[in-house]
Scaffold this motif. Sequence first.
Motif, mmCIF file in Angstrom:
data_model
loop_
_atom_site.group_PDB
_atom_site.id
_atom_site.type_symbol
_atom_site.label_atom_id
_atom_site.label_comp_id
_atom_site.label_asym_id
_atom_site.label_seq_id
_atom_site.Cartn_x
_atom_site.Cartn_y
_atom_site.Cartn_z
ATOM 1 N N THR C 95 0.811 -1.213 0.000
ATOM 2 C CA THR C 95 0.000 0.000 0.000
ATOM 3 C C THR C 95 0.851 1.272 0.000
ATOM 4 O O THR C 95 0.302 2.372 -0.012
ATOM 5 C CB THR C 95 -0.949 0.031 1.208
ATOM 6 O OG1 THR C 95 -0.143 -0.045 2.392
ATOM 7 C CG2 THR C 95 -1.922 -1.126 1.188
ATOM 8 N N GLN C 96 2.160 1.090 0.017
ATOM 9 C CA GLN C 96 3.019 2.274 -0.054
ATOM 10 C C GLN C 96 3.122 2.815 -1.488
ATOM 11 O O GLN C 96 3.437 3.986 -1.686
ATOM 12 C CB GLN C 96 4.439 1.952 0.472
ATOM 13 C CG GLN C 96 4.450 1.583 1.951
ATOM 14 C CD GLN C 96 3.762 2.620 2.809
ATOM 15 O OE1 GLN C 96 4.119 3.790 2.813
ATOM 16 N NE2 GLN C 96 2.718 2.201 3.532
ATOM 17 N N GLN C 99 0.403 5.909 -3.773
ATOM 18 C CA GLN C 99 -0.459 6.654 -2.856
ATOM 19 C C GLN C 99 -0.901 7.968 -3.492
ATOM 20 O O GLN C 99 -0.162 8.567 -4.276
ATOM 21 C CB GLN C 99 0.298 6.942 -1.559
ATOM 22 C CG GLN C 99 0.565 5.683 -0.746
ATOM 23 C CD GLN C 99 0.726 5.971 0.732
ATOM 24 O OE1 GLN C 99 0.882 7.137 1.122
ATOM 25 N NE2 GLN C 99 0.679 4.946 1.556
ATOM 26 N N THR C 101 -2.031 11.533 -2.128
ATOM 27 C CA THR C 101 -2.230 12.385 -0.943
ATOM 28 C C THR C 101 -2.488 13.839 -1.329
ATOM 29 O O THR C 101 -2.880 14.632 -0.484
ATOM 30 C CB THR C 101 -1.009 12.319 -0.001
ATOM 31 O OG1 THR C 101 0.158 12.701 -0.749
ATOM 32 C CG2 THR C 101 -0.808 10.916 0.551
ATOM 33 N N ASP C 120 -4.441 7.548 2.738
ATOM 34 C CA ASP C 120 -4.177 7.473 1.304
ATOM 35 C C ASP C 120 -5.517 7.550 0.565
ATOM 36 O O ASP C 120 -6.374 6.684 0.745
ATOM 37 C CB ASP C 120 -3.486 6.126 1.019
ATOM 38 C CG ASP C 120 -3.228 5.888 -0.468
ATOM 39 O OD1 ASP C 120 -3.515 6.795 -1.282
ATOM 40 O OD2 ASP C 120 -2.737 4.790 -0.802
ATOM 41 N N ARG C 122 -6.201 6.881 -2.303
ATOM 42 C CA ARG C 122 -6.453 5.732 -3.184
ATOM 43 C C ARG C 122 -7.545 4.838 -2.614
ATOM 44 O O ARG C 122 -8.352 4.278 -3.353
ATOM 45 C CB ARG C 122 -5.157 4.920 -3.390
ATOM 46 C CG ARG C 122 -5.391 3.604 -4.097
ATOM 47 C CD ARG C 122 -4.423 3.250 -5.206
ATOM 48 N NE ARG C 122 -3.801 4.337 -5.850
ATOM 49 C CZ ARG C 122 -4.275 4.939 -6.964
ATOM 50 N NH1 ARG C 122 -5.402 4.530 -7.528
ATOM 51 N NH2 ARG C 122 -3.604 5.924 -7.484
ATOM 52 N N SER C 318 -0.568 14.442 3.541
ATOM 53 C CA SER C 318 0.462 13.768 4.340
ATOM 54 C C SER C 318 1.238 14.775 5.194
ATOM 55 O O SER C 318 1.849 14.420 6.197
ATOM 56 C CB SER C 318 1.417 12.988 3.434
ATOM 57 O OG SER C 318 2.203 13.890 2.669
#
Lengths: 374, 374, 374, 374
Positions: C95-96, C99, C101, C120, C122, C318
């Motif tokens: 999940t990194q 993303q 943001t 995120d 997404r 973020s």
Amino acid sequence: MKLTTAGESHGKALIGIIEGLPSNLKIDVEEINRYLALRQSGYGRGGRQKIEKDTVEIISGVRNLLTLGSPLSFAVRNKDYENWREVVAPEGCDTQQRQLTKVRPGHADLTGVLKYDQTDARNILERASARETAARVVGGSIARQYLKALGVEVSGYVKSVGNVVDPHIYAFERLSEAKNHLLFMLDGEKEREAEKLLDKLKAEGDTAGGIIEIRVKGLKSGFGSCMQYSTKLDAILCGAIMSVQAIKGVEVGLGFEAAKKEGSKVHDEIYYDGGYFRKTNNAGGIEGGMSNGEEIVLRAAMKPIPTLMKGLNTVDISNNQPAKAAGERSDVAAVCAAEIILESVVAFALADMVSQRLGGDNMGEVLERYNALR
Amino acid sequence: MKLTTAGESHGKALIGIIEGLPSNLKIDVEEINRYLALRQSGYGRGGRQKIEKDTVEIISGVRNLLTLGSPLSFAVRNKDYENWREVVAPEGCDTQQRQLTKVRPGHADLTGVLKYDQTDARNILERASARETAARVVGGSIARQYLKALGVEVSGYVKSVGNVVDPHIYAFERLSEAKNHLLFMLDGEKEREAEKLLDKLKAEGDTAGGIIEIRVKGLKSGFGSCMQYSTKLDAILCGAIMSVQAIKGVEVGLGFEAAKKEGSKVHDEIYYDGGYFRKTNNAGGIEGGMSNGEEIVLRAAMKPIPTLMKGLNTVDISNNQPAKAAGERSDVAAVCAAEIILESVVAFALADMVSQRLGGDNMGEVLERYNALR
Amino acid sequence: MKLTTAGESHGKALIGIIEGLPSNLKIDVEEINRYLALRQSGYGRGGRQKIEKDTVEIISGVRNLLTLGSPLSFAVRNKDYENWREVVAPEGCDTQQRQLTKVRPGHADLTGVLKYDQTDARNILERASARETAARVVGGSIARQYLKALGVEVSGYVKSVGNVVDPHIYAFERLSEAKNHLLFMLDGEKEREAEKLLDKLKAEGDTAGGIIEIRVKGLKSGFGSCMQYSTKLDAILCGAIMSVQAIKGVEVGLGFEAAKKEGSKVHDEIYYDGGYFRKTNNAGGIEGGMSNGEEIVLRAAMKPIPTLMKGLNTVDISNNQPAKAAGERSDVAAVCAAEIILESVVAFALADMVSQRLGGDNMGEVLERYNALR
Amino acid sequence: MKLTTAGESHGKALIGIIEGLPSNLKIDVEEINRYLALRQSGYGRGGRQKIEKDTVEIISGVRNLLTLGSPLSFAVRNKDYENWREVVAPEGCDTQQRQLTKVRPGHADLTGVLKYDQTDARNILERASARETAARVVGGSIARQYLKALGVEVSGYVKSVGNVVDPHIYAFERLSEAKNHLLFMLDGEKEREAEKLLDKLKAEGDTAGGIIEIRVKGLKSGFGSCMQYSTKLDAILCGAIMSVQAIKGVEVGLGFEAAKKEGSKVHDEIYYDGGYFRKTNNAGGIEGGMSNGEEIVLRAAMKPIPTLMKGLNTVDISNNQPAKAAGERSDVAAVCAAEIILESVVAFALADMVSQRLGGDNMGEVLERYNALR
């Protein structure tokens, strides 16, 4: 929370969509598959349960094992589809094969054919079949994971098979043992008796039903409502139970026994010791259409499997002549499957009640609200 | 068809709105009032039933005795309101009077107080009370008139009071006699036995429940559906029954007995003689979640009345000290009321199923479509 | 009739379940695929529409091209899933990656992140994306086939793109030509002007919206109802239209123009000539919440696509610093897609209204009842 | 939260039931009556508004001014009933009087007569009449009190009457002034112009419509959802608005204007300053089907009143001969009534969305949960 299911018994797959799950609920797929396997287990099951080893495939609503708050859709493939494709495919197929016109008593066959204007009961039974409950077991297993996050657990066992009845009352903690038994019964002696009964019935081409008890532990008080009849917890749970194939009766707590006793022997007196409690639970955890904080206790009666190897008298609807009903399946009893299915539908209905009362878009919110309830 | 109800036990009135009635249905107000009177009758009832002689007032949806297709709203006035106005009025009133803090086991009192953040259980019991069912009897009576136009009738009787059980099986035609009896039982000897039981319980300050059988005659096959679990007729009818106060169990046809028998003794074989028919009706008229054209047979278990003159142990929530529960009512049994209420909720749920399948905006259309069903 | 959808934009598939279809409706899969292709067409679309060539796979509810009366479930695979599996899979994934943001104005991104407790966007946009409408096009296409069996047709065209407006009024028969045009406009000159506008906007990294007109021909009078506000046809159709991504306004018949004119210029006078008819249709076919037998005329306003290549000002959630919004998609306009989607949601909502009024379990019954309507 | 209404225009009363209100909400009856009076006010209204001075009578669900959590039922008596009793009473009455057979264009008359199998349009118009909205104003006023407890306010004004348009944009705080004006307009000069227009139309026997703007202030972000089309806030609010008699169009924020502009001029850029905010509100407070924390801005188009004193051409359905439509009412415009009704339906729909997200059985719980939202 709402579960919509689709899928025929020998079609490509059973499909389900769950709406209303909060985000950030961790999904344990292995656990869902364990319940799917349990639905297929049990003494007295016939051949099909060996063909299919059901597993769930999650299609949407989950990312990296966490729910997204979007509809969770899933499939349970019918491995048997490969053998049936040319008979049941959505696209062109040969509907002359495997017709069922000797309509089976106890099934949807005859009524369905008339209602849906068919000549082949296959077009009815493919959906009316209890295979549909695999999707409900998936839904119930996910509901269980939601409930478990709040400390609520659903369990159960088989109380009787045919006329073999286990008369004991068990603590909730003992119930999970049942799944280690071939017939999900807790009294070993009674279970052996029940197995003998099933062996005898199998030899005779006959079938059996049974009684299943479902219990819920850890639910706070106040779920459901006394304010409108359509929101009563007992109505909703018992409606869910009666929606399961082959169930012909349901009761809460003492149930039918309560009708025979005087009031002073039935109602659960109230005590206080830092919190309110009862010494008895004849109400089965529901008073005034609401959970009262005690264990929820439900029992359901399952009729014998209506497809008998020895064949019941019926009519062939292609010519309206007398016939012996077809033997589409060969199980002698399916009480274990029913036990799992009933746990599942109770879990799902409860999760829906919980989510209506709590609202909440993500699990953090849901937990906070649940913990804040008195 | 949908019935929404409102109204507290000692408030101004019970209010109901029925949506989805077709136009041009003739409404017989006298018949509705007869069922309201029957709901208040029966051996073992206490004082209130003499204060209120319920009658319905139709407020909208009907003109010159014919429905308009618009929502039919009605009121059943609470004559007792004049005595309670200063305690329960919507506008300012004295809430210190007639508080109930010795919460009654078997009622919504304790759970309701916690859920709705109250200190006085009066704020709960006024709505949780079975007085609300008067509105459901009105709704059911109107549903009955709709069904009757199609040739469908709902009837029933009291099968047991406490441990006094009438073991006989009766033809549908005999059931209407029950309403001439003090306890709506059909076996005179058993009824006298039941009356004696109630006299004894009354002397002891105790209460009884019973078992009620509801039957439906004349419904064609195919109501409900085998295609989605939420549309199954047994789930819907049993859910409706479980939504009635004090009902703790329900069964269809053989019900719990079916769980004990072998399949060959349970399933109703099918014959043809110009039309399909059965020689038995163990299924209680429902197979595969649909009416199968046979009589629908339902039985419900009613728990003993939870308000006992002798007073159960409980807690006074104003100080959490032990107390004897308050005796808000003094009935010993209410099986006759329950019988009428159950007929009513079954009639309403059925009328809803019928109207979903038939659609139709006016009675001419409804009849034509019903008659065209196979 | 009910359509439940599931599925994320880059997930495995979009899934849909249609409940309430009668049996024996012939399903034309090629026609569904044609509408799916049309949804992906149109001048001004970006790259993704070339990756995916959507086709439907029917999973259940149909056998040998005929509906069974059971829930019809289907999938539209996301071919792009193979490229996204390691980022969005239900099971463990990374999940990194990818993303989002820099939350995009005009989208669900920011609100969704707060509501569903995410970091995120997404996790929001994958479902909020208009890709979901592919499932609604499938549902609408099937609804269309149901309606067509009754002689009801749904069509439409693009009335304006940005400030380029086609001022003409067209006969229903001409509308189908629109799908042969790159922008679904009927006036060739205006269409060329609109294409130029889109070229210019594309060069500037900007976007456009437009106005779409949907029409329904052949529907008898009396669908919807004047008897309860929740059953009004205009409320239901306009609610359906407003549920489509990017739609910011909707009108029936003269719509906002009607607010400016005097009554004598607006209301459609009634004439009789063997049947009732009108010479004008300012009402757009709906009076008193019901179809009046004239063509239904609806227009919807679509806002410009909110993802701009030139990037709008926003905040990176973020770190809450100013940023340029991400350009997840690169379409300049999607009015053709919207036109098809709006036809689809109107068709589905209408089919639901029709099936509520007619009831009916099989197409024979449905047709007979429709034909019997006055 | 759900509002069910019943009642005919000249019947005994309008009846409403609100389900889903939490307990312990303080009800201000005077405020409800103020909104009922406002619904009857406004320049251009005819005679009936002087006969009826509507007031609400709460029948259930409230005790000592606080809600109980039970269904809140209410009545608004029709004072005119005394004059109509012998023509419209539910019990026997004289249906030959006051028949309406010259069916009015723009009304439900003709379609309703065919659908509900009537010969007298009185049986249709009595319910289709906008008098029904008095019940929705009561419901909306109570919803407002619920919303106000959370700090959410609903207001609005008349933006245009016929072709007289107020071009200004106003701060929310100024909107409440509108109710002091005869036409609920904020620009005094435009209002005088509009009055002149109405005088002229009245003299000509003609009518006018107008445009109404409704705004909501103080609602946190995240109401509605981007996860399923049926849960989108814009779909629900616009559906509610379109359910009001005479409304032919609705838009959110820039609405139809948004379709003409390029994306960079439409989408509201996002900034951060301890919290997220926008400098523009072209979206009208809704993005991705959810409230985004900005003011919600809705505009609706009302068609001219369809009953004209000068009489439109129509047909007498008793003999199918040409006729002039009957003049049942004599209002020239009803934009003020519509303004109040639209505020009411928006308030109610919003309260329902809020209660679904928050759940909660009592106001303490509701407030705590609302305040805990991010």
